[in-house]
Scaffold this motif. Sequence first.
Motif, PDB file in Angstrom:
ATOM      1  N   ALA A  74       0.829  -1.207   0.000  1.00  0.00           N
ATOM      2  CA  ALA A  74       0.000   0.000   0.000  1.00  0.00           C
ATOM      3  C   ALA A  74       0.860   1.253   0.000  1.00  0.00           C
ATOM      4  CB  ALA A  74      -0.931  -0.009   1.218  1.00  0.00           C
ATOM      5  N   ARG A  75       1.963   1.223   0.750  1.00  0.00           N
ATOM      6  CA  ARG A  75       2.853   2.386   0.769  1.00  0.00           C
ATOM      7  C   ARG A  75       3.509   2.611  -0.600  1.00  0.00           C
ATOM      8  NH1 ARG A  75       3.738   4.718   5.608  1.00  0.00           N
ATOM      9  NH2 ARG A  75       3.094   3.585   7.483  1.00  0.00           N
ATOM     10  N   PHE A  76       3.748   1.530  -1.342  1.00  0.00           N
ATOM     11  CA  PHE A  76       4.287   1.677  -2.694  1.00  0.00           C
ATOM     12  C   PHE A  76       3.346   2.518  -3.550  1.00  0.00           C
ATOM     13  CE2 PHE A  76       4.047   0.093  -7.088  1.00  0.00           C
ATOM     14  CZ  PHE A  76       5.326   0.384  -7.535  1.00  0.00           C
ATOM     15  N   PHE A  77       2.050   2.234  -3.474  1.00  0.00           N
ATOM     16  CA  PHE A  77       1.097   3.000  -4.286  1.00  0.00           C
ATOM     17  C   PHE A  77       0.896   4.407  -3.733  1.00  0.00           C
ATOM     18  CE2 PHE A  77      -0.044  -1.386  -5.431  1.00  0.00           C
ATOM     19  CZ  PHE A  77       0.187  -1.275  -6.800  1.00  0.00           C
ATOM     20  N   SER A  78       1.011   4.564  -2.425  1.00  0.00           N
ATOM     21  CA  SER A  78       0.978   5.912  -1.863  1.00  0.00           C
ATOM     22  C   SER A  78       2.127   6.745  -2.408  1.00  0.00           C
ATOM     23  CB  SER A  78       1.048   5.856  -0.331  1.00  0.00           C
ATOM     24  OG  SER A  78      -0.142   5.327   0.216  1.00  0.00           O
ATOM     25  N   ASP A 104      -6.680  -7.048  -5.614  1.00  0.00           N
ATOM     26  CA  ASP A 104      -7.073  -7.886  -4.479  1.00  0.00           C
ATOM     27  C   ASP A 104      -6.184  -7.480  -3.313  1.00  0.00           C
ATOM     28  OD1 ASP A 104      -7.442  -9.858  -2.607  1.00  0.00           O
ATOM     29  OD2 ASP A 104      -6.947 -11.532  -3.930  1.00  0.00           O
ATOM     30  N   TRP A 105      -6.756  -6.781  -2.329  1.00  0.00           N
ATOM     31  CA  TRP A 105      -5.984  -6.245  -1.218  1.00  0.00           C
ATOM     32  C   TRP A 105      -5.856  -7.228  -0.065  1.00  0.00           C
ATOM     33  CZ3 TRP A 105      -3.361  -1.951  -2.230  1.00  0.00           C
ATOM     34  CH2 TRP A 105      -3.794  -1.171  -3.318  1.00  0.00           C
ATOM     35  N   ASN A 106      -6.587  -8.344  -0.115  1.00  0.00           N
ATOM     36  CA  ASN A 106      -6.521  -9.366   0.944  1.00  0.00           C
ATOM     37  C   ASN A 106      -6.719  -8.768   2.333  1.00  0.00           C
ATOM     38  OD1 ASN A 106      -6.329 -12.053  -0.043  1.00  0.00           O
ATOM     39  ND2 ASN A 106      -4.316 -11.568  -0.884  1.00  0.00           N
ATOM     40  N   ALA A 107      -7.476  -7.714   2.413  1.00  0.00           N
ATOM     41  CA  ALA A 107      -7.819  -7.064   3.684  1.00  0.00           C
ATOM     42  C   ALA A 107      -9.029  -6.186   3.421  1.00  0.00           C
ATOM     43  CB  ALA A 107      -6.641  -6.241   4.210  1.00  0.00           C
ATOM     44  N   LEU A 149      -1.256  -7.483  14.362  1.00  0.00           N
ATOM     45  CA  LEU A 149      -0.970  -7.548  15.792  1.00  0.00           C
ATOM     46  C   LEU A 149      -0.866  -6.131  16.331  1.00  0.00           C
ATOM     47  CD1 LEU A 149      -0.351  -9.576  18.072  1.00  0.00           C
ATOM     48  CD2 LEU A 149       2.074  -9.351  17.457  1.00  0.00           C
ATOM     49  N   THR A 150      -1.659  -5.815  17.334  1.00  0.00           N
ATOM     50  CA  THR A 150      -1.682  -4.474  17.893  1.00  0.00           C
ATOM     51  C   THR A 150      -0.621  -4.327  18.979  1.00  0.00           C
ATOM     52  OG1 THR A 150      -3.337  -5.044  19.565  1.00  0.00           O
ATOM     53  CG2 THR A 150      -4.148  -4.312  17.418  1.00  0.00           C
ATOM     54  N   GLY A 151      -0.420  -3.110  19.437  1.00  0.00           N
ATOM     55  CA  GLY A 151       0.614  -2.830  20.420  1.00  0.00           C
ATOM     56  C   GLY A 151       0.395  -3.516  21.749  1.00  0.00           C
ATOM     57  N   ASP A 152      -0.841  -3.845  22.076  1.00  0.00           N
ATOM     58  CA  ASP A 152      -1.114  -4.496  23.361  1.00  0.00           C
ATOM     59  C   ASP A 152      -1.112  -6.019  23.244  1.00  0.00           C
ATOM     60  OD1 ASP A 152      -3.399  -4.897  21.908  1.00  0.00           O
ATOM     61  OD2 ASP A 152      -4.761  -3.937  23.336  1.00  0.00           O
ATOM     62  N   GLY A 153      -0.657  -6.539  22.070  1.00  0.00           N
ATOM     63  CA  GLY A 153      -0.560  -7.985  21.901  1.00  0.00           C
ATOM     64  C   GLY A 153      -1.828  -8.643  21.407  1.00  0.00           C
ATOM     65  N   ALA A 154      -2.857  -7.869  21.096  1.00  0.00           N
ATOM     66  CA  ALA A 154      -4.109  -8.426  20.582  1.00  0.00           C
ATOM     67  C   ALA A 154      -4.079  -8.451  19.055  1.00  0.00           C
ATOM     68  CB  ALA A 154      -5.289  -7.599  21.080  1.00  0.00           C
ATOM     69  N   PHE A 155      -4.994  -9.208  18.492  1.00  0.00           N
ATOM     70  CA  PHE A 155      -5.151  -9.253  17.037  1.00  0.00           C
ATOM     71  C   PHE A 155      -6.437  -8.532  16.651  1.00  0.00           C
ATOM     72  CE2 PHE A 155      -2.201 -12.755  17.559  1.00  0.00           C
ATOM     73  CZ  PHE A 155      -1.412 -12.663  16.429  1.00  0.00           C
ATOM     74  N   ARG A 156      -6.382  -7.825  15.528  1.00  0.00           N
ATOM     75  CA  ARG A 156      -7.607  -7.236  14.966  1.00  0.00           C
ATOM     76  C   ARG A 156      -7.596  -7.459  13.458  1.00  0.00           C
ATOM     77  NH1 ARG A 156      -6.589  -2.771  12.026  1.00  0.00           N
ATOM     78  NH2 ARG A 156      -4.778  -1.464  12.543  1.00  0.00           N
ATOM     79  N   PRO A 157      -8.768  -7.597  12.834  1.00  0.00           N
ATOM     80  CA  PRO A 157      -8.823  -7.767  11.385  1.00  0.00           C
ATOM     81  C   PRO A 157      -8.126  -6.610  10.674  1.00  0.00           C
ATOM     82  CG  PRO A 157     -10.933  -8.315  12.361  1.00  0.00           C
ATOM     83  CD  PRO A 157     -10.105  -7.712  13.456  1.00  0.00           C
ATOM     84  N   ASP A 158      -7.466  -6.930   9.577  1.00  0.00           N
ATOM     85  CA  ASP A 158      -6.588  -5.985   8.896  1.00  0.00           C
ATOM     86  C   ASP A 158      -7.374  -5.036   7.985  1.00  0.00           C
ATOM     87  OD1 ASP A 158      -4.476  -4.668   7.742  1.00  0.00           O
ATOM     88  OD2 ASP A 158      -3.742  -6.378   6.593  1.00  0.00           O
ATOM     89  N   ASP A 159      -7.243  -3.754   8.240  1.00  0.00           N
ATOM     90  CA  ASP A 159      -7.770  -2.727   7.330  1.00  0.00           C
ATOM     91  C   ASP A 159      -6.703  -1.656   7.063  1.00  0.00           C
ATOM     92  OD1 ASP A 159      -7.670  -1.325   9.699  1.00  0.00           O
ATOM     93  OD2 ASP A 159      -9.813  -0.901   9.804  1.00  0.00           O
ATOM     94  N   ASN A 160      -5.428  -2.022   7.287  1.00  0.00           N
ATOM     95  CA  ASN A 160      -4.362  -1.028   7.229  1.00  0.00           C
ATOM     96  C   ASN A 160      -4.127  -0.454   5.838  1.00  0.00           C
ATOM     97  OD1 ASN A 160      -3.872  -1.064   9.940  1.00  0.00           O
ATOM     98  ND2 ASN A 160      -1.969  -2.232   9.827  1.00  0.00           N
ATOM     99  N   ALA A 161      -4.259  -1.276   4.791  1.00  0.00           N
ATOM    100  CA  ALA A 161      -4.053  -0.748   3.436  1.00  0.00           C
ATOM    101  C   ALA A 161      -5.055   0.365   3.141  1.00  0.00           C
ATOM    102  CB  ALA A 161      -4.170  -1.863   2.403  1.00  0.00           C
ATOM    103  N   ASP A 162      -6.302   0.134   3.510  1.00  0.00           N
ATOM    104  CA  ASP A 162      -7.324   1.159   3.288  1.00  0.00           C
ATOM    105  C   ASP A 162      -7.028   2.405   4.116  1.00  0.00           C
ATOM    106  OD1 ASP A 162      -9.974   1.928   2.134  1.00  0.00           O
ATOM    107  OD2 ASP A 162     -10.568   1.957   4.246  1.00  0.00           O
ATOM    108  N   ARG A 163      -6.583   2.220   5.354  1.00  0.00           N
ATOM    109  CA  ARG A 163      -6.236   3.365   6.195  1.00  0.00           C
ATOM    110  C   ARG A 163      -5.118   4.194   5.546  1.00  0.00           C
ATOM    111  NH1 ARG A 163      -7.718   3.045  11.806  1.00  0.00           N
ATOM    112  NH2 ARG A 163      -8.892   1.129  12.252  1.00  0.00           N
ATOM    113  N   LEU A 164      -4.079   3.515   5.059  1.00  0.00           N
ATOM    114  CA  LEU A 164      -2.941   4.215   4.461  1.00  0.00           C
ATOM    115  C   LEU A 164      -3.346   4.963   3.193  1.00  0.00           C
ATOM    116  CD1 LEU A 164      -0.248   1.462   4.949  1.00  0.00           C
ATOM    117  CD2 LEU A 164       0.008   3.816   5.710  1.00  0.00           C
ATOM    118  N   LEU A 165      -4.047   4.275   2.315  1.00  0.00           N
ATOM    119  CA  LEU A 165      -4.360   4.868   1.017  1.00  0.00           C
ATOM    120  C   LEU A 165      -5.317   6.043   1.160  1.00  0.00           C
ATOM    121  CD1 LEU A 165      -4.663   1.535  -0.984  1.00  0.00           C
ATOM    122  CD2 LEU A 165      -2.826   3.220  -1.165  1.00  0.00           C
TER     123      LEU A 165
END
Length: 318
Positions: free
Chosen positions: A151-155, A169-172, A197-213
């Motif tokens: 995602a950062r590459f396209f940014s 296909d972003w797989n997220a 993996l979040t900073g507190d050691g928990a897992f959350r579904p990935d939406d980071n590509a959308d957040r970045l773009l």
Amino acid sequence: MTSGSATLQPPVGGDAVLEHVGWNIQHGLNLGPALDLLEQRAQANARRPALLTLQELRPEQGDQVAERLGLVQVAAPPNVRPGSGNVLFYDPDLFTPDPSWTQYPSGIRHNPGVALLRMIHPDTKKTSFRSMFAASCHASYSDPILREGQARFFSELAKHERLLIVQGDWNAWPTWACPITLDRVTDRAYAQNRSVLTGDGAFRPDDNADRLLTYNGLVDAGRYAATELRQPGADRATTGHGPNKAAQVVPPGDLPQGGAGPIDRTYVSAELAPALLGAKILTGPGIDDISDHLPQVTRWSLAQLWKVVDRQIVPVRH
């Protein structure tokens, strides 16, 4: 349909339409039926797609697509691991490559297919003042860190006053329709692959590509069509309909209201968004069985696109 130009059909108002189709064709297994569908659409609309972004094509299949649809092929650099790849196709009557940028391998499994293109005016044949990046991508299936890097590459391509249209296909998921949790998904490897993996050691579904773009100012074309153009279903899910997916199903109670959003999405520079006429996820008998992903179609005002790509800007040195 034979190779060659198809006449651009005008919508109401007399403005020609440019169509873009994006599709992950599941390892190219059903390329024949996929091409049949694309040709049927071209015949019905009296125009071939001006841009076509396909994922998971086998190396030998790009030539077949280009020949049948009369498009120019831009394949991704060879993958580190042999296998299916991403390919961009464009209509040579409407686009011409800008040689000032050269694609390079990224060192990941699924290199994107990218071209820097200038538009050709349909009447004057003048070449546009500005170039536009067009890309077909397939983000990493198993590694959210690699997905973020992609995602950062396209940014990076979409820096200030650069133009970009990227589909893949972003797989997220998108932030606005991301599952609440994957804790109850049966396929635990899938749940881990689609989580960060979040900073507190928990897992959350990935939406980071959308957040970045979107933080960079890019616009999700399907979401824009659904919310700004009031086209219900333009941002519906594109996966989950294929066989052997039961172990990957997210329980309804762990989904956001309205369900999870599309894995396959098109992002464009904000300048291009007002030229969008509509978006649609194709589905139904004869389509759902071709791939485990559904194709997305976006339709654009050629006149409005031309205003953007021919705007006489003072380029910023990047």
